[in-house]
Scaffold this active site. Sequence first.
Site, PDB file in Angstrom:
ATOM      1  N   ARG A 272     -72.584 109.621 -18.830  1.00  0.00           N
ATOM      2  CA  ARG A 272     -71.344 109.489 -18.079  1.00  0.00           C
ATOM      3  C   ARG A 272     -70.671 110.859 -18.037  1.00  0.00           C
ATOM      4  O   ARG A 272     -70.986 111.738 -18.844  1.00  0.00           O
ATOM      5  CB  ARG A 272     -70.407 108.435 -18.667  1.00  0.00           C
ATOM      6  CG  ARG A 272     -69.928 108.712 -20.073  1.00  0.00           C
ATOM      7  CD  ARG A 272     -69.092 107.545 -20.607  1.00  0.00           C
ATOM      8  NE  ARG A 272     -67.861 107.359 -19.848  1.00  0.00           N
ATOM      9  CZ  ARG A 272     -66.701 107.966 -20.107  1.00  0.00           C
ATOM     10  NH1 ARG A 272     -66.604 108.823 -21.122  1.00  0.00           N
ATOM     11  NH2 ARG A 272     -65.637 107.736 -19.380  1.00  0.00           N
TER      12      ARG A 272
ATOM     13  N   GLU B 233     -67.354 117.177 -19.158  1.00  0.00           N
ATOM     14  CA  GLU B 233     -68.268 116.818 -20.239  1.00  0.00           C
ATOM     15  C   GLU B 233     -69.355 115.920 -19.682  1.00  0.00           C
ATOM     16  O   GLU B 233     -69.065 114.837 -19.149  1.00  0.00           O
ATOM     17  CB  GLU B 233     -67.519 116.050 -21.334  1.00  0.00           C
ATOM     18  CG  GLU B 233     -66.456 116.874 -22.028  1.00  0.00           C
ATOM     19  CD  GLU B 233     -65.666 116.088 -23.060  1.00  0.00           C
ATOM     20  OE1 GLU B 233     -64.921 116.716 -23.825  1.00  0.00           O
ATOM     21  OE2 GLU B 233     -65.787 114.840 -23.108  1.00  0.00           O
TER      22      GLU B 233
HETATM   23  C1  HEM Z   1     -62.005 109.546 -24.896  1.00  0.00           C
HETATM   24  C2  HEM Z   1     -65.574 109.453 -28.155  1.00  0.00           C
HETATM   25  C3  HEM Z   1     -68.068 106.286 -25.441  1.00  0.00           C
HETATM   26  C4  HEM Z   1     -64.429 106.226 -22.288  1.00  0.00           C
HETATM   27  C5  HEM Z   1     -62.734 109.728 -26.048  1.00  0.00           C
HETATM   28  C6  HEM Z   1     -62.299 110.521 -27.176  1.00  0.00           C
HETATM   29  C7  HEM Z   1     -63.310 110.505 -28.068  1.00  0.00           C
HETATM   30  C8  HEM Z   1     -64.371 109.688 -27.536  1.00  0.00           C
HETATM   31  C9  HEM Z   1     -63.352 111.208 -29.424  1.00  0.00           C
HETATM   32  C10 HEM Z   1     -60.964 111.273 -27.328  1.00  0.00           C
HETATM   33  C11 HEM Z   1     -59.922 110.327 -27.900  1.00  0.00           C
HETATM   34  C12 HEM Z   1     -58.666 111.059 -28.371  1.00  0.00           C
HETATM   35  O1  HEM Z   1     -57.816 111.400 -27.522  1.00  0.00           O
HETATM   36  O2  HEM Z   1     -58.556 111.320 -29.582  1.00  0.00           O
HETATM   37  C13 HEM Z   1     -66.572 108.608 -27.671  1.00  0.00           C
HETATM   38  C14 HEM Z   1     -67.806 108.335 -28.362  1.00  0.00           C
HETATM   39  C15 HEM Z   1     -68.499 107.419 -27.617  1.00  0.00           C
HETATM   40  C16 HEM Z   1     -67.698 107.138 -26.446  1.00  0.00           C
HETATM   41  C17 HEM Z   1     -68.209 108.971 -29.689  1.00  0.00           C
HETATM   42  C18 HEM Z   1     -69.833 106.778 -27.868  1.00  0.00           C
HETATM   43  C19 HEM Z   1     -70.355 106.565 -29.057  1.00  0.00           C
HETATM   44  C20 HEM Z   1     -67.299 105.978 -24.355  1.00  0.00           C
HETATM   45  C21 HEM Z   1     -67.657 105.063 -23.300  1.00  0.00           C
HETATM   46  C22 HEM Z   1     -66.631 105.053 -22.418  1.00  0.00           C
HETATM   47  C23 HEM Z   1     -65.618 105.962 -22.915  1.00  0.00           C
HETATM   48  C24 HEM Z   1     -68.982 104.291 -23.231  1.00  0.00           C
HETATM   49  C25 HEM Z   1     -66.464 104.292 -21.115  1.00  0.00           C
HETATM   50  C26 HEM Z   1     -67.316 103.501 -20.592  1.00  0.00           C
HETATM   51  C27 HEM Z   1     -63.498 107.168 -22.702  1.00  0.00           C
HETATM   52  C28 HEM Z   1     -62.339 107.536 -21.914  1.00  0.00           C
HETATM   53  C29 HEM Z   1     -61.646 108.504 -22.647  1.00  0.00           C
HETATM   54  C30 HEM Z   1     -62.389 108.684 -23.887  1.00  0.00           C
HETATM   55  C31 HEM Z   1     -61.946 106.984 -20.540  1.00  0.00           C
HETATM   56  C32 HEM Z   1     -60.399 109.301 -22.203  1.00  0.00           C
HETATM   57  C33 HEM Z   1     -60.889 110.632 -21.670  1.00  0.00           C
HETATM   58  C34 HEM Z   1     -59.890 111.519 -20.953  1.00  0.00           C
HETATM   59  O3  HEM Z   1     -59.028 111.049 -20.210  1.00  0.00           O
HETATM   60  O4  HEM Z   1     -60.026 112.749 -21.070  1.00  0.00           O
HETATM   61  N1  HEM Z   1     -63.984 109.218 -26.288  1.00  0.00           N
HETATM   62  N2  HEM Z   1     -66.540 107.884 -26.518  1.00  0.00           N
HETATM   63  N3  HEM Z   1     -66.046 106.499 -24.090  1.00  0.00           N
HETATM   64  N4  HEM Z   1     -63.509 107.873 -23.872  1.00  0.00           N
HETATM   65 FE1  HEM Z   1     -64.988 107.826 -25.226  1.00  0.00          FE
END
Ligand code: HEM
Length: 344
Positions: free
Chosen positions: A224, A266
């Site tokens: 993604r 990313e």
């Molecule tokens: C943001 C990790 C999978 C959707 C984040 C953040 C982390 C993270 C560390 C930042 C949170 C913060 O502000 O502290 C991960 C990890 C994943 C994973 C380790 C898998 C093991 C996913 C999946 C989705 C997703 C599968 C959606 C289908 C999002 C979204 C954000 C986010 C929408 C906000 C990003 C932004 O607006 O910049 N994720 N994520 N993540 N993640 Fe994940």
Amino acid sequence: MSGQMHVRDSYRPPFHVENSEETILRFPFPFPEDTYMYSMNVEPHVRGGPVEAMSHTFDVDEHYIGECAEKARILEEDPKRCMVLPHMRDAEWDFLELGMDSLSSDYPEHFTLKKEGNDWRWENHLLNISQSFVFGDEATLPQAPFEYMARQMQGDFTLHDQRENDLWMDGGMVTSQADWSLKFDMGMSFRQWHAPVPKASEMGIFDRGLRFLLMLQYGRPVRRLNWTMTINPRLDTSPENYMIWGEDRASVTSENVAEKVHLRVELQTLYRLPRSNAILFAIRCYLLPIKDIMTVPKWRKRLHRVLRDLDPTLASYKGLDLYRSTVVEFLRPYDDGAPLSVGI
Ligand code: HEM
């Protein structure tokens, strides 16, 4: 990968990162439409795809040497950017195997791997590393297997144990993150580490995302794209170093916006690991300044529309409030408003 490796990249002051035309054109531009909102944007990580950056398991580009050097510097300043809990040892070896197998088959001119049973020999010609070791015997490597491999790859990596129908942040090397901290998130569950994200939870995205990942199969990785913006080509925008980079956000003017403001994308790829049943989350970060985005007419028009109409809650979460209007005003004259086709 074709073209020259850059050896003089600098991701801290005095900044110096140039992108060749090839690198600009292989940038994974993240907006297929004129508006952006969170979604379940997960697809199989198959070869091919809309841009070349997605055509290998792990993408290596002209910034490989500079990014590995920056990672080494950050780890020296703050060794806790790499942490792995003891029950993730099998996952560490799974990761090393995936890294070496895929880099050596995707880029045989840069990496070679020879295996005789558990006696392995790894050569990384870009970093001048030659290492014989016994697969499964940590004492035969200079660092633990996860750290050894992650230091030789662009981007960040986290390791997730799967238990109690959840995923847990049980290891990682995180040196080029968009304002989140491995130290803070270690040991957290999928919903816990996503707690700061606005809107997505209410939209059901994290419930669906977690359900999907719990069923992820070995040999069928997915990917993604995520995006934000960063001032200057700075890889390390960590909370740990906020006092160093936070004030940059107030430095954007209509004169310097094209040079200073970068679209940060990313390319996130996820893999089921074979021995440990853990999940590897790889975050490959691409930084492209507005001046380079301007060279592709469709991108500059689309970026203008996305930023102009971005939900203010998302804009604040991504830290764009101090300079979003300056970027929109800069891009506005270059957008004729004509419809753009769907896709990048
Ligand atoms: C943001 C990790 C999978 C959707 C984040 C953040 C982390 C993270 C560390 C930042 C949170 C913060 O502000 O502290 C991960 C990890 C994943 C994973 C380790 C898998 C093991 C996913 C999946 C989705 C997703 C599968 C959606 C289908 C999002 C979204 C954000 C986010 C929408 C906000 C990003 C932004 O607006 O910049 N994720 N994520 N993540 N993640 Fe994940």
